[in-house]
Design a protein around this motif. Structure first.
Motif, short mmCIF file in Angstrom:
data_model
loop_
_atom_site.label_atom_id
_atom_site.label_comp_id
_atom_site.label_asym_id
_atom_site.label_seq_id
_atom_site.Cartn_x
_atom_site.Cartn_y
_atom_site.Cartn_z
N ARG A 267 37.97 32.67 22.96
CA ARG A 267 38.85 33.74 23.58
C ARG A 267 39.26 35.19 22.73
N HIS A 268 38.21 35.33 21.77
CA HIS A 268 38.15 36.58 20.95
C HIS A 268 37.76 37.66 21.89
N SER A 269 38.54 38.75 21.94
CA SER A 269 38.16 40.25 22.83
C SER A 269 36.95 40.92 21.89
N ASP A 270 37.01 40.60 20.58
CA ASP A 270 36.04 41.50 19.45
C ASP A 270 35.26 40.43 18.91
N PRO A 271 33.96 40.64 19.21
CA PRO A 271 32.92 39.84 18.41
C PRO A 271 33.10 39.82 16.75
N ARG A 272 33.72 40.77 16.35
CA ARG A 272 34.03 41.14 14.74
C ARG A 272 34.94 39.83 14.39
N THR A 273 35.88 39.42 15.24
CA THR A 273 36.88 38.52 15.11
C THR A 273 36.13 36.97 14.78
N THR A 274 35.21 36.73 15.66
CA THR A 274 34.24 35.55 15.69
C THR A 274 33.58 35.48 14.30
#
Length: 379
Positions: free
Chosen positions: A345-352
């Motif tokens: 449930r990360h809105s930004d793929p950079r977080t993943t």
């Protein structure tokens, strides 16, 4: 001679906000505490956020009261002093103490100095408070506005490629599972605790939930659709999501439910809490974390002969490390990054992407090719 500094006592109780919302329905322009409780009331549906905000608001209010100031009287220079204070609460015997019940005489608002990251988190929390009180008309302006911009610039200067390190690696996780199996099972109470912790560790590792999501979750949130199981969760920001459930989690759920005397598969209207006290009532995330700490400590003892560094790291672990561990495990298992992002449930793929360590591992392995050989001198 009277003590010029009376003992510090808690000023805010987050439970009062949810139990008695009528007490904080209006801002009293003469009362900082009522103003803060009104702000916290906005987060009564998000227990984790509520606890964090309540902690930071209480610390600020105690500090201001100790200086004989109200929130209206705090200016930019005062907040500069407050941030310095957070990094070194002094005198420490007055402001710092061990973790304990809030009604205990030894309670203090701090365990010790806050790290730079924790100071930034505190700044963001009280910045939200000040913005809210400006919007309600309680404060004429927010003296933190420019200060927050400065901190954002400082944070933006950090390397973008910093990875997530607060996770439990496979060797550490194996020690955790070994520690789990050392729990006694010779009484009904001991067996109940073992089964509960086995299920809790399965939830953390296989789903990657936030602690607050487990605290609010019920077994009816697990639902089967077309032969596949999904976990429906109300997450951060009040957003519903559907997380793919691995078969091992389905098996762990069935095992725990059978132990509780329930059908293996829950129905959508099953309101049995995911976190259960031994008396079958709902358990708090705080209590879950305390129980996990005992297992992490036992695992650290098992790890100590092999790696003191990993043992020390495991002693610092908390329930939230389970979320980082789960996401890291999915990445390391080779799951499609798009699906990892959806389930995390990360809105930004950079977080993943912060959970991807493969490239760093290869680079570090290659770095070992460089050796410094010191030849012994001839006698």
């Amino acid at each position: 001679m009277p003590n010029p500094h009376p003992p510090l006592r808690p000023l805010l109780e987050a439970r009062q906000i949810t139990d008695h919302p009528e007490r904080v329905s209006r801002v009293n322009p003469q009362d900082d505490r009522s103003a803060i409780l009104t702000f916290l009331n906005e987060y009564k549906e998000s227990p984790h956020t509520l606890r964090n905000y309540a902690r930071e608001c209480e610390r600020l209010l105690l500090w201001a009261n100790d200086r004989g100031q109200t929130l209206r009287e705090l200016g930019r220079e005062d907040f500069d002093r407050y941030l310095t204070f957070l990094a070194d609460p002094s005198p420490p015997e007055r402001w710092c103490g061990p973790k304990c019940r809030r009604d205990a005489p030894e309670w203090r608002p701090f365990v010790g100095p806050l790290s730079p990251a924790a100071v930034s988190t505190a700044l963001a929390s009280i910045g939200s408070l000040m913005d809210y009180l400006v919007a309600t008309g309680y404060l004429p302006a927010n003296p933190l506005a420019l200060m927050r911009m400065k901190h954002k610039k400082m944070r933006s200067g950090r390397p973008a490629s910093l990875s997530i390190e607060r996770f439990i690696d496979p060797q550490m996780w194996e020690a955790v599972l070994q520690a789990l199996e050392t729990l006694p099972k010779d009484t009904i109470k001991a067996q109940a605790h073992y089964e509960r912790m086995r299920f809790t560790l399965s939830l953390l590792y296989l789903l990657g939930p936030r602690a607050s999501e487990l605290e609010q979750g019920v077994m009816g949130d697990f639902r089967e659709q077309r032969g596949r199981w999904w976990w429906y969760v109300l997450g951060k920001g009040g957003k519903y999501a559907r997380v793919a459930v691995p078969d091992d989690m389905v098996a762990a759920l069935a095992r725990y439910r059978r132990y509780l005397g329930l059908a293996a598969a829950p129905l959508p209207d099953d309101r049995t809490p995911l976190l259960l006290a031994l008396n079958r009532s709902a358990m708090t995330a705080r209590r879950m974390n305390q129980l996990l700490k005992h297992i992490f400590e036992a695992a650290a003892v098992l790890l100590e002969p092999h790696s003191t560094l990993k043992a020390d790291k495991l002693r610092r672990a908390s329930a939230h490390w389970g979320r980082h561990t789960a996401i890291t495990a999915r990445v390391d298992a080779g799951m499609d990054p798009r699906y990892v992002q959806i389930d995390a449930r990360h809105s930004d793929p950079r977080t993943t992407a912060l959970y991807t360590h493969a490239e760093d591992d290869k680079r570090h392995e290659d770095a070992q090719k460089v050796r410094m050989v010191i030849k012994p001198q001839n006698p």
